[in-house]
Structures are given as structure tokens and as C-alpha cells.
Enzyme design. Sequence first.
Site, short mmCIF file in Angstrom:
data_model
loop_
_atom_site.label_atom_id
_atom_site.label_comp_id
_atom_site.label_asym_id
_atom_site.label_seq_id
_atom_site.Cartn_x
_atom_site.Cartn_y
_atom_site.Cartn_z
N HIS A 155 0.84 -1.18 0.00
CA HIS A 155 0.00 0.00 0.00
C HIS A 155 0.88 1.24 0.00
CE1 HIS A 155 -3.66 -2.25 0.72
NE2 HIS A 155 -3.03 -2.93 1.67
N CYS A 198 -0.50 2.60 -4.37
CA CYS A 198 -1.37 3.72 -4.71
C CYS A 198 -0.56 5.02 -4.70
CB CYS A 198 -2.52 3.83 -3.71
SG CYS A 198 -3.69 2.47 -3.77
#
Length: 484
Positions: A155, A198
Site C-alpha cells: 500500500h 497507490c
Amino acid sequence: MRWGKLFLALILAIVRVFSLESEAILNDEKDHKYHTRWAVLVAGSAYYQNYRHQADICHAYQILKKGGLKDENIIVFMYDDIAFNPYNPRPGVIINKPYGPNVYAGVPKDYTGEHVTSENLYAVILGNKSAVTGGSGKVLASGPNDHVFIYYADHGAAGILGMPGETDIVYAKDLVDVLKKKHENKAYRKMVIYIEACESGSIFEGLLPQNINIYATTASNPNESSFATYCPDDDYSSPLSEYDTCLGDLYSVAWMEDCDKADLRNESLEHQYKVVKRRTINSNLGEGSSHVMEYGNMQQRTDVVESYMGSNPTNDVNFTYSFNHVAPPAPRSPHHHHHFSSSSRSTPVVVINHDQRDAILLHFWHKLRKALSGSREKNEAQKQFDEEIHGRKVTDYRINEIGRLLFGSQQKSSQVLNHVRSPGQPLVDDWDCFKMHVKTYEKECGRLTTYGRKYTRAFANTCNAGITTDQLVAASIPTCSTMK
């Protein structure tokens, strides 16, 4: 006569172009004899719901191993809590795609558990053995003629990459400073970096110099999510039905499945970038897709992939790429998913992609759906799902309210907190301010979860707007004490 001379000149020019390209390839292949290939592979997450990140890293290891890299030159960071996790339907096995092979076999356990940290990562990249805590002690001991490949999967958010520790963060500025120092130390000749996360473009946007012999690609641009893939669906007959978590990430499986079949001796980094970019952006009619980006030294794009990852000998005669050809996009399905056929199976598999941050909700939902009514597993899954939803609502409220208190109105707050800077500009001017604002929020309001870190751009923008730490504290205390 004049036309004949022009035609001859054109032919000679074309021959010259092909000669230069061939010469570059030959020189690159010749150079293989005089450098060592090194790799650092990093899965920055823990917990079964993040299965895909460790699966990506294990798959990458298998590619490098088949490509001829030695274990002594491959350094692996992974929490190692997936293969034998109670939720894993195949104990001791990790796969990265439906019907896929066990990519966990033989993977080095260099830095696992609590030793997967940002500080260890920086020390490993710099080759600073004395600064490493725990683990195998293996570091990137590359020399001035060596090639380095770094791959990170986890992430991320604007300006940051995650690590398993609750408060451990890799900040873009810190990582790029480490890379600059590695270059100053003349500890590599060329480096390639692939990042799956991301907003991963924000790690290099406006930060990575073009003159330190590093070429990088990222799964997304600086202001969008990247996507998980090979995710479970509601079809109980699907080969994914035994899993309640995604098996891979879209950008990652795109470059790795390309490596699995391509002759990497003859494929350039530029060509692989185009292949990965096309597959990633064309997925799901634009939904469940992102824009793959590239940064750094663009001259390295002509290097062959083998220079960094090696090449599987079995691919050398099976699949050869044209340097100038990229396959056209696959036909798009009106149902927002495409099909994957494994090389070992002919059965088509519906491929569903999900926003990285929503993959955790998908995991809890499928656990809830599959558990028996009234069972402990059902109650546990329901609790996890409800807590995740509640936590998101709380975070949304807190960020919006803090912004309103800082800027006087919801409209003004939204304009400032959501602002995206122009291409070529870094996320924030004052990185110390950015770090302090993130830490201040976490001190007053609690740890930012994977979902909560989507607001790191907001904290960067408060710094860009001149908001001080004292002002942020003054807005955070009343806000975070009223909604828990």
C-alpha cells in the site's frame, strides 16, 4: 538522379538506425560479462488480507532466480505470515494467479517479521551492514560496474510507502535521498526500480534526478490508486473460490507475466513499460485500472531487461519481441472484466480488479459470505467488516472537520486539501513539515490505517498552505475527541 540520391540517403539512414540499435544491444550484452546483477525485493505489508503483496515478491524472486541471479545477490523483505497462515487454503503454498505454481518455494528469508522496516531497507540499499538490525545481514554490496533492480509492492499514498509496523513509513524524500547517496558512493552503474502502490508516482515526481542512472516505473500516477487483481468473486465454481483475498496486483502481474514468457535478452525496458502500461490502463474499461508512469534517466529505456533481471533460457527460443511492436489491446468486455487463461489450463477465468484500499473490505466480505450462519467465523468476519466501515467514516469526518476549522469553510477546505500540484512538482515543499503533520494527526487522532493514509495529500497541502503544527493540533484535539 536527384531522387535516386535521396532514396539512397534514406536507405543508408535506416541502416544506420538499425546498426546503432543493434550496436547498443550488443554492447549491453557484452557488458553483462563485467557486472553483477543485484536485486532488492520488498513486500511492505502483513496480514492475510494483503496476501497479494508477498505473492508478488515471491513471483519476482522466481523470475530473477530463473534469470540467473544468485541468492547471495537477491535480498528479500517479506513479513512471511502468509504461506502458513490459518486462512491460507493451501498451507505452505503461495500463488500469484489462478492455477499458478507455488512461488514461495526457495524464497530467501532475509528480513522477515519485525525486521521488515524502513531503516533496514535504507541500510540494505546503502550496503551499510552495521546499520542493519536483525535478519540475515545481507546488504546491497554492489560495486561501480553493477546493475541493481529494486521492486516494492504494498500500500502507498501521496508521498509515502507502507511498512508492516503500525507507524513505520517510507517517505519519498528519504528514499530518494538514499538513492542519491548510493550514487554518490559510486555503488552501482545503473539501477531500475518498479513500484506497486497507490499514488506511487508521487514517490518520484519532482524528486528523482535524471542524472543518477536510475530508471523507475510506477503502478500509478501521483494522484490515483493502483489495483489488486485475480480477486475472488461470487462464483463458487471459480478457481478463486477457495480464496477470499486477491492473489496479485495488476501492474505487478503485468510485468512479471511478461517476464515469464518473453525473451528478455531482446526486450527493452521501454517495450516492457509499454506492454505493462497498455495492460494496466485497458483493464476493466478504465475502472480498476491506473496509469503506469516512468521517471528518471530515459536513456536507460533502451537497455534490455536481461541487464537487470536476467533471462530464463527456456524463453530464449519460445518468444521474441520486436522492439517497435506492442500488441493491440484485448477486446473490452461490457461487464467490466476480462478473461485470463493460464498456460497450464485452458479454462477461462474471470479477472476482477479492486482498488488496493478496498481489497481489505473484499476480504472481510468474502469471509462473511462463506462462513456458516451463527458460527464464530461469521461473527468475527461481521465484526471486522463493521469496524472497517466505521473506521472509514470516522476518518472521513475527522479530516473534513479539521479542514473546516483550519480554512473556515468546507468549500475552501476541500479546495486546499484535495489540490493536486502541476506535473513535475513534488508533493510538498517542506518534507519535515509533512512528516510532523502526519505524526501530529496520529498522536491526537490515532493511527492512520491503509484507508486513512489516502489523506496524506491533505497533510502535504496544509504544509504548502502554511499551516503550522500548533494550528493542526488546535484543530485536531476538539475534532478527534468528539467522534471515536
